[in-house]
Structures are given as structure tokens and as C-alpha cells.
Design a protein around this motif. Structure first.
Motif, PDB file in Angstrom:
ATOM      1  N   TYR A 146       0.824  -1.425   0.405  1.00 41.69           N
ATOM      2  CA  TYR A 146      -0.352  -0.283   0.029  1.00 41.69           C
ATOM      3  C   TYR A 146       0.970   1.236  -0.248  1.00 41.69           C
ATOM      4  CZ  TYR A 146      -3.722  -2.974   0.960  1.00 41.69           C
ATOM      5  OH  TYR A 146      -4.582  -4.353   1.335  1.00 41.69           O
ATOM      6  N   ASP A 147       0.748   2.406  -0.634  1.00 42.58           N
ATOM      7  CA  ASP A 147       0.889   3.368  -1.437  1.00 42.58           C
ATOM      8  C   ASP A 147       0.736   4.363  -0.071  1.00 42.58           C
ATOM      9  OD1 ASP A 147       2.321   3.006  -3.421  1.00 42.58           O
ATOM     10  OD2 ASP A 147       0.586   2.859  -4.290  1.00 42.58           O
ATOM     11  N   TYR A 148      -0.800   3.966   0.553  1.00 45.08           N
ATOM     12  CA  TYR A 148      -1.188   5.550   1.704  1.00 45.08           C
ATOM     13  C   TYR A 148      -1.786   4.216   2.863  1.00 45.08           C
ATOM     14  CZ  TYR A 148      -1.010   9.088  -2.028  1.00 45.08           C
ATOM     15  OH  TYR A 148      -0.557   9.802  -2.984  1.00 45.08           O
ATOM     16  N   ILE A 149      -1.391   4.895   4.394  1.00 44.08           N
ATOM     17  CA  ILE A 149      -2.470   3.813   5.138  1.00 44.08           C
ATOM     18  C   ILE A 149      -2.181   5.227   5.919  1.00 44.08           C
ATOM     19  CG2 ILE A 149      -1.720   3.017   7.436  1.00 44.08           C
ATOM     20  CD1 ILE A 149      -0.725   1.637   5.344  1.00 44.08           C
ATOM     21  N   CYS A 150      -4.326   5.014   6.077  1.00 47.70           N
ATOM     22  CA  CYS A 150      -4.952   5.889   6.348  1.00 47.70           C
ATOM     23  C   CYS A 150      -5.643   5.110   7.827  1.00 47.70           C
ATOM     24  CB  CYS A 150      -6.315   6.498   5.145  1.00 47.70           C
ATOM     25  SG  CYS A 150      -6.502   6.713   4.288  1.00 47.70           S
ATOM     26  N   VAL A 151      -5.953   5.890   9.058  1.00 49.92           N
ATOM     27  CA  VAL A 151      -6.199   5.759  10.415  1.00 49.92           C
ATOM     28  C   VAL A 151      -7.052   7.477  10.862  1.00 49.92           C
ATOM     29  CG1 VAL A 151      -4.087   6.828  11.490  1.00 49.92           C
ATOM     30  CG2 VAL A 151      -5.905   4.841  12.082  1.00 49.92           C
ATOM     31  N   SER A 152      -7.850   7.387  12.497  1.00 49.01           N
ATOM     32  CA  SER A 152      -8.573   8.053  12.457  1.00 49.01           C
ATOM     33  C   SER A 152      -7.978   8.207  13.210  1.00 49.01           C
ATOM     34  CB  SER A 152      -9.984   7.754  13.210  1.00 49.01           C
ATOM     35  OG  SER A 152      -9.880   6.150  13.789  1.00 49.01           O
ATOM     36  N   VAL A 153      -7.306   9.716  14.185  1.00 49.86           N
ATOM     37  CA  VAL A 153      -6.846   9.994  15.534  1.00 49.86           C
ATOM     38  C   VAL A 153      -8.081  10.306  16.567  1.00 49.86           C
ATOM     39  CG1 VAL A 153      -4.941  11.021  16.113  1.00 49.86           C
ATOM     40  CG2 VAL A 153      -5.035   9.975  14.027  1.00 49.86           C
ATOM     41  N   GLY A 154      -7.078  10.291  17.826  1.00 47.17           N
ATOM     42  CA  GLY A 154      -7.760  10.451  18.774  1.00 47.17           C
ATOM     43  C   GLY A 154      -6.599  11.050  19.831  1.00 47.17           C
ATOM     44  N   THR A 155      -6.382  10.239  20.764  1.00 43.46           N
ATOM     45  CA  THR A 155      -4.573  10.573  21.580  1.00 43.46           C
ATOM     46  C   THR A 155      -3.216  11.058  20.588  1.00 43.46           C
ATOM     47  OG1 THR A 155      -5.000   8.375  22.480  1.00 43.46           O
ATOM     48  CG2 THR A 155      -5.597  10.445  23.865  1.00 43.46           C
ATOM     49  N   GLY A 156      -3.504   9.843  19.266  1.00 43.33           N
ATOM     50  CA  GLY A 156      -2.333   9.452  18.758  1.00 43.33           C
ATOM     51  C   GLY A 156      -1.683   8.517  19.110  1.00 43.33           C
ATOM     52  N   GLY A 157      -1.871   7.939  20.320  1.00 37.93           N
ATOM     53  CA  GLY A 157      -1.243   6.783  20.195  1.00 37.93           C
ATOM     54  C   GLY A 157      -1.188   5.257  18.735  1.00 37.93           C
ATOM     55  N   THR A 158      -2.477   4.992  18.529  1.00 36.60           N
ATOM     56  CA  THR A 158      -3.058   4.642  17.558  1.00 36.60           C
ATOM     57  C   THR A 158      -1.997   5.151  16.294  1.00 36.60           C
ATOM     58  OG1 THR A 158      -4.715   3.793  18.032  1.00 36.60           O
ATOM     59  CG2 THR A 158      -4.377   3.160  15.389  1.00 36.60           C
ATOM     60  N   ILE A 159      -1.557   6.564  15.455  1.00 39.07           N
ATOM     61  CA  ILE A 159      -1.142   6.569  14.549  1.00 39.07           C
ATOM     62  C   ILE A 159       0.435   6.776  14.944  1.00 39.07           C
ATOM     63  CG2 ILE A 159      -1.952   9.510  15.170  1.00 39.07           C
ATOM     64  CD1 ILE A 159      -1.883   9.755  12.513  1.00 39.07           C
ATOM     65  N   ALA A 160       0.399   6.903  15.917  1.00 45.68           N
ATOM     66  CA  ALA A 160       2.148   6.877  16.322  1.00 45.68           C
ATOM     67  C   ALA A 160       2.768   5.282  16.061  1.00 45.68           C
ATOM     68  CB  ALA A 160       2.016   7.540  17.893  1.00 45.68           C
ATOM     69  N   GLY A 161       2.035   3.961  16.412  1.00 47.99           N
ATOM     70  CA  GLY A 161       2.734   2.825  16.690  1.00 47.99           C
ATOM     71  C   GLY A 161       2.641   2.512  14.902  1.00 47.99           C
ATOM     72  N   ILE A 162       1.413   2.993  13.763  1.00 44.70           N
ATOM     73  CA  ILE A 162       1.730   2.770  12.463  1.00 44.70           C
ATOM     74  C   ILE A 162       2.794   3.151  12.135  1.00 44.70           C
ATOM     75  CG2 ILE A 162      -0.117   3.311  10.607  1.00 44.70           C
ATOM     76  CD1 ILE A 162      -2.366   2.730  11.890  1.00 44.70           C
ATOM     77  N   VAL A 163       2.907   4.706  12.267  1.00 43.56           N
ATOM     78  CA  VAL A 163       4.022   5.462  11.777  1.00 43.56           C
ATOM     79  C   VAL A 163       5.212   4.559  11.423  1.00 43.56           C
ATOM     80  CG1 VAL A 163       4.984   7.637  11.914  1.00 43.56           C
ATOM     81  CG2 VAL A 163       3.033   7.438  11.474  1.00 43.56           C
ATOM     82  N   ALA A 164       5.909   4.183  13.225  1.00 40.32           N
ATOM     83  CA  ALA A 164       6.718   3.423  13.359  1.00 40.32           C
ATOM     84  C   ALA A 164       7.570   2.356  12.638  1.00 40.32           C
ATOM     85  CB  ALA A 164       6.838   3.152  14.757  1.00 40.32           C
ATOM     86  N   SER A 165       6.044   2.032  12.668  1.00 38.28           N
ATOM     87  CA  SER A 165       5.994   0.545  11.242  1.00 38.28           C
ATOM     88  C   SER A 165       5.846   0.491  10.047  1.00 38.28           C
ATOM     89  CB  SER A 165       4.869  -0.470  12.161  1.00 38.28           C
ATOM     90  OG  SER A 165       3.403  -0.166  12.389  1.00 38.28           O
ATOM     91  N   ALA A 166       5.241   1.743   9.534  1.00 36.81           N
ATOM     92  CA  ALA A 166       5.024   2.025   8.389  1.00 36.81           C
ATOM     93  C   ALA A 166       6.571   2.187   7.761  1.00 36.81           C
ATOM     94  CB  ALA A 166       4.326   3.086   8.147  1.00 36.81           C
TER      95      ALA A 166
END
Length: 297
Positions: free
Chosen positions: A159-179
């Protein structure tokens, strides 16, 4: 178990798939399962018997911790924002569920809740409840990031783009770290502002991330008939439910960006469905009071 669902039929130039993290567990769904995975492991390793956490009236996190505690034999305590809610537990789907799972609910004023991270507040809680394992509001900490980093797998490298909803930022932080280096992570903030950038940069030097609050519909947990209509149409078209606080806003944003040519032609997009569906019942009660259309379940 999650699955990948292709909903590309409406778009001509991009491939759009959904990673159904909401299917991981019936009560601890999506990002809450990921966040709690290593937190629960750590609590067990330290022989803790009681989990204490924080949240509001319709908190996905409160519901998930209550269910996880019940399953894994922890006592659970939920510190709830808003003293007025104490007399409304049975009429609140989230709090009623948490209580049914065995969670002890402790209500504090909204003013007092603002001080929940202070030593004085925590000492008061210790005096009242004894020793406990504290989990922050929303569940975001180092262990939660570790769990969320596992959302993306080697199979998602295409995948070229990974989309995720964001609240406190923890979930996207984990995704960014592993992208991967070639992947652009796109976060759809459920509330005004993009303060989550600080959380993301704490856990990853990856700069391939963009945060948008253009589709927050005015703020956290705010909703209007247009968003309700979109969520219901999405369910009718794809047989996939969306929640009104997080994933509904994200997919509304994705569709708007697709319509306006944001994504590169012939690119592939993976949208992460983070769950949160337990909040629909509570939101529908609010919508009925305002004489607005409700979300179909």
C-alpha cells in the motif's frame, strides 16, 4: 481475527482496502485490543490485581478495559469524568456495559478530572482504592505504541497510503513507527487541532505522516445529519458499520479526498478500521434527543 476488504468499486484510479481491526474481538475491538495487549501482559508480570483507568461517558477505552479485566481476571476501576453521570449509569450504554463487566465506577467533577495526572489526585485514589496498575486515559503509553505498531504486517507493504482515525495519537504513532519508507500515513483527527504530532515524533523519526482535522465536524464527538447519512449509506453499500466519533469521520474524509484528487493515480490505500462501534448506542440516544436521524446498526 481481522480481514482486508476491498471497496474500490466506486473509485476509478485508486485501490481502496479496509483493514477490519474491529473484528479482532467482540468487546475489545480494534486499536483498544492492540493498546491493551502489552499493558495487560506487563500488569500480570508485576502481579497486579487491579487496573485503574480514566474516561468519559461514552469512552471506548473504559468499555475495553472493563471487558479485558473481566476476561483476564483483573479487578477494574473506572474514574469517570462528570459527577452528574453517577445517577445515569443504567441509561448509559457504555457505563452500563462497564459495570456489567465488573468495573467499579468512580465519578469525579469535570474540574477535578482535569487534575487526574497530578500526584495529589493519584494519592487520593490510592488512599481510596489501595494499590492499582494505572492506565492513562485512552490507553496511550509506551506499551500501547508497541501493540499498535503490530497493526501493519509485511502483507501491507504493497500500500502507498495508510489511513487511520486519530484521538490521543497512540494508534497512529504505532502505525507511523512501523510504516515502510515508501508509505504515506494519513491521520484523520476526531477533534480540532493536530497536537498529536508531538506524540508521533516521540516514537518515530518517520516524517511520512500528515494529520488533518478538516473532517472533525466541529470537534470531538460532534456529529450532524450529513455524517449520519454518510455512515448509514456506507453500511448499506458495503455492509460495514462505522462509528460516529472516529471511523465515520475518517471515511468521510477519505471519500472527500478521493473526489478531489488528493491521492496519486494508480495508488493503493489501506484504511484501518479501529472499531469503536460500542459508542453507536450512546450516540443514537443523543441524536434522538436532538430529533436527528439515528445511525443504523
Amino acid at each position: 481475527m481481522n480481514e482486508i476488504v476491498d471497496i474500490s468499486s466506486f473509485t476509478k484510479f485508486q485501490k481502496l482496502d479496509i483493514k477490519r481491526e474491529d473484528l479482532i474481538h467482540p468487546f475489545i475491538s480494534g486499536n483498544k485490543f492492540r493498546k491493551l495487549k502489552y499493558i495487560l501482559k506487563n500488569a500480570k508480570e508485576h502481579h497486579c490485581k487491579t487496573l485503574l483507568t480514566f474516561g468519559g461517558a461514552f469512552s471506548n477505552h473504559i468499555a475495553a478495559v472493563a471487558a479485558a479485566g473481566n476476561i483476564h481476571s483483573f479487578n477494574t476501576i473506572g474514574v469517570i469524568r462528570g459527577e452528574e453521570l453517577e445517577s445515569k449509569v443504567e441509561s448509559n450504554p457504555t457505563l452500563a456495559f462497564a459495570k456489567l463487566q465488573g468495573m467499579q465506577l468512580h465519578f469525579v467533577s469535570r474540574e477535578e478530572y482535569k487534575n487526574k495526572e497530578t500526584p495529589e489526585f493519584k494519592n487520593k485514589l490510592t488512599q481510596k482504592f489501595g494499590d492499582f496498575y494505572s492506565i492513562p486515559e485512552g490507553g496511550t503509553n509506551d506499551l500501547a505504541i508497541q501493540g499498535c505498531a503490530e497493526i501493519l504486517t509485511p502483507q501491507d507493504l504493497s500500500y502507498d497510503y495508510i489511513c487511520v482515525s486519530v484521538g490521543t495519537g497512540g494508534t497512529i504513532a504505532g502505525i507511523v513507527a512501523s510504516a515502510a519508507a515508501h508509505q504515506q500515513v494519513l491521520g484523520f483527527s476526531a477533534l480540532k487541532g493536530t497536537f498529536q504530532k508531538e506524540i508521533i515524533s516521540k516514537y518515530s523519526s518517520n516524517k511520512n505522516v500528515t494529520l488533518l482535522d478538516d473532517f472533525c465536524f466541529g470537534g470531538y464527538a460532534k456529529i450532524d445529519s450529513q455524517l449520519v447519512r454518510f455512515i448509514n449509506d456506507f453500511k448499506n453499500d458495503h455492509n460495514i458499520p462505522l462509528d460516529p466519533v472516529y471511523t465515520g469521520k475518517m471515511f468521510y474524509g477519505i471519500f472527500d479526498l478521493l473526489k478531489n484528487g488528493y491521492f496519486r493515480k494508480n495508488s493503493s490505500i489501506l484504511a484501518v478500521h479501529t472499531g469503536g462501534l460500542q459508542g453507536i448506542a450512546g450516540m443514537n440516544k443523543k441524536l434522538k434527543k436532538k430529533n436527528l436521524p439515528i445511525i443504523h446498526v
